[in-house]
Enzyme design. Structure first.
Site, mmCIF file in Angstrom:
data_model
loop_
_atom_site.group_PDB
_atom_site.id
_atom_site.type_symbol
_atom_site.label_atom_id
_atom_site.label_comp_id
_atom_site.label_asym_id
_atom_site.label_seq_id
_atom_site.Cartn_x
_atom_site.Cartn_y
_atom_site.Cartn_z
ATOM 1 N N CYS A 86 65.963 2.767 -56.503
ATOM 2 C CA CYS A 86 64.951 3.582 -57.166
ATOM 3 C C CYS A 86 65.004 3.374 -58.672
ATOM 4 O O CYS A 86 66.061 3.561 -59.296
ATOM 5 C CB CYS A 86 65.163 5.063 -56.836
ATOM 6 S SG CYS A 86 63.992 6.159 -57.660
ATOM 7 N N ARG A 89 64.917 7.192 -61.796
ATOM 8 C CA ARG A 89 65.978 8.185 -61.671
ATOM 9 C C ARG A 89 66.289 8.972 -62.936
ATOM 10 O O ARG A 89 67.198 9.812 -62.930
ATOM 11 C CB ARG A 89 67.262 7.494 -61.205
ATOM 12 C CG ARG A 89 67.232 7.068 -59.765
ATOM 13 C CD ARG A 89 68.500 6.340 -59.384
ATOM 14 N NE ARG A 89 68.377 4.885 -59.528
ATOM 15 C CZ ARG A 89 69.396 4.050 -59.511
ATOM 16 N NH1 ARG A 89 70.636 4.522 -59.420
ATOM 17 N NH2 ARG A 89 69.195 2.752 -59.612
ATOM 18 N N TRP A 258 57.415 10.608 -57.824
ATOM 19 C CA TRP A 258 56.003 10.238 -57.904
ATOM 20 C C TRP A 258 55.895 8.725 -57.836
ATOM 21 O O TRP A 258 56.882 8.005 -57.963
ATOM 22 C CB TRP A 258 55.348 10.779 -59.168
ATOM 23 C CG TRP A 258 56.097 10.477 -60.442
ATOM 24 C CD1 TRP A 258 56.198 9.279 -61.088
ATOM 25 C CD2 TRP A 258 56.876 11.404 -61.206
ATOM 26 N NE1 TRP A 258 56.974 9.397 -62.210
ATOM 27 C CE2 TRP A 258 57.399 10.707 -62.312
ATOM 28 C CE3 TRP A 258 57.162 12.764 -61.076
ATOM 29 C CZ2 TRP A 258 58.209 11.311 -63.270
ATOM 30 C CZ3 TRP A 258 57.976 13.368 -62.028
ATOM 31 C CH2 TRP A 258 58.483 12.638 -63.109
ATOM 32 N N GLU A 263 53.884 0.129 -56.672
ATOM 33 C CA GLU A 263 54.175 0.419 -55.270
ATOM 34 C C GLU A 263 52.895 0.405 -54.446
ATOM 35 O O GLU A 263 52.888 -0.010 -53.284
ATOM 36 C CB GLU A 263 54.857 1.781 -55.146
ATOM 37 C CG GLU A 263 56.231 1.870 -55.779
ATOM 38 C CD GLU A 263 56.813 3.264 -55.641
ATOM 39 O OE1 GLU A 263 57.373 3.564 -54.569
ATOM 40 O OE2 GLU A 263 56.703 4.061 -56.598
#
Length: 380
Positions: A86, A89, A258, A263
């Site tokens: 991720c 973060r 979010w 993506e």
């Protein structure tokens, strides 16, 4: 008309595979390690000896233990902090915990997932949120959600071998159709939830339309893109991963941050095994697609990502671009280093799938370590 809940009429299906629980010795070690980390970071070391003794006694007597709300909240936030794939973060401490470990019936779990979506969506101002249900216990597995995310679009295999919708979800679509769900057969049919609880048949729950905020896509310079009737949902709530904290496994813990624009624009809508929209975008742009050397895919990819960011901004829905998120991630890495902590990161996931070399995260290496607490893939 959709029903908000569809009762399973077929024989009970076998629950999907579950990871084995740690031994008593392993659980005791992991619990003690977590408690030390938790109470030290929270500045509550005076409480640590008593809490350690209480947890050790509970494990010895029952083979497991329970986290307090503060421990669970801390553990969930640190699991996000430790998520090596991720990039977003930096705001791990803002994760809101919804503690529903006592919610055990499928219909109630479904209702809490709906509430999660409403609270996390927040009219477009997305809130990082996690809802934690019961952990696996010796002889009593916790609940599971079969969906990869709470919101996913159906994929229908058609007679000519093509797919309407999202090819990634063909298998799940077939599963819910066998369980009694029916969709409209469009490219963006929202799939129902499939909830598995030991002792119950798989439970199918259709999400109420008002819980699924979707963004219709348009482009600031190309009006024709709106005519393609593309859209995507606002909140990415991951629901098929197991939250591991102090040796306890929470197999049902849907969580969200979010979206980063790539993506959607570079993966969900552009990958050849997903919506595969680059040829369509290129054709509408009038690009030469006869050879790769024209870089038509690159040009189409940029314009598709421009459309995603533009559309979410116009709709007032939180979204990040990959350049901003790259700088935020390096800020997060620097903060972790100042705190004396390792920041786990997988380079291939942190570097965005668009203009990677032009982002700040491209030009360095990262620590690829596996630490707990964390979100992990289910076993079996």
């Amino acid at each position: 008309m959709f029903r908000h809940a569809i009762r399973q009429k077929r024989p009970t299906e076998r629950l999907s595979g579950r990871a084995s629980l740690p031994s008593i010795e392993e659980l005791s070690e992991e619990a003690d390690r977590f408690l030390h980390q938790c109470y030290t970071e929270l500045g509550r070391t005076a409480e640590l000896p008593g809490r350690r003794r209480a947890v050790a006694a509970t494990i010895a007597a029952d083979g497991t233990y329970d986290h307090t709300f503060a421990e669970l909240e801390y553990g969930a936030r640190v699991a996000w902090r430790n998520s090596s794939r991720c990039i977003g973060r930096l705001y791990w401490q803002s994760l809101k915990l919804r503690d529903h470990r006592q919610t055990d019936r499928p219909v109630r779990i479904a209702a809490e997932c709906v509430k999660h979506l409403r609270e996390a969506t927040n009219k477009g101002r997305i809130r990082p949120t996690i809802t934690v249900f019961a952990p696996d216990r010796p002889g009593f597995p916790g609940p599971r959600i079969r969906n990869e995310q709470l919101i996913r679009y159906a994929g229908y295999q058609v007679e000519d071998g093509g797919v309407v919708g999202d090819p990634r979800n063909i298998a799940l679509t077939e599963t819910v159709r066998n369980l009694g769900w029916y969709g409209h057969g469009t490219a963006f049919d929202v799939l129902p939830l499939v909830i598995e609880v030991p002792g119950y048949r798989p439970y199918v729950h259709v999400l109420p339309p008002d819980t699924v905020l979707e963004v219709p896509l348009s482009h600031p310079r190309h009006p024709w893109l709106a005519d393609l009737a593309l859209r995507w949902h606002a909140v990415p709530v991951v629901s098929d991963m197991c939250l591991e904290i102090g040796g306890l496994h929470y197999p049902c813990a849907p969580f969200n941050g979010w979206y980063m624009g790539t993506e959607i624009g570079s993966r969900n809508l552009a990958d050849t095994d997903r919506y595969d929209l680059l040829p369509t975008i290129a054709a509408n742009l009038g690009l030469d697609t006869t050879t790769d050397r024209t870089l038509w895919r690159d040009q189409a990819l940029v314009e598709l990502n421009v459309a995603v960011l533009h559309s979410y901004e116009q709709a007032g829905v939180t979204i990040a671009d990959h350049h901003t998120e790259a700088h935020r991630f390096l800020k997060h890495v620097a903060k972790e280093e100042r705190a004396g902590r390792v920041c786990p990161a997988e380079w291939s996931w942190i570097v965005p799938p668009l203009s990677g070399g032009a982002t700040a995260v491209f030009h360095r290496y990262y620590d690829e370590v596996d630490v707990r607490p964390n979100f992990v893939r289910h076993g079996g």
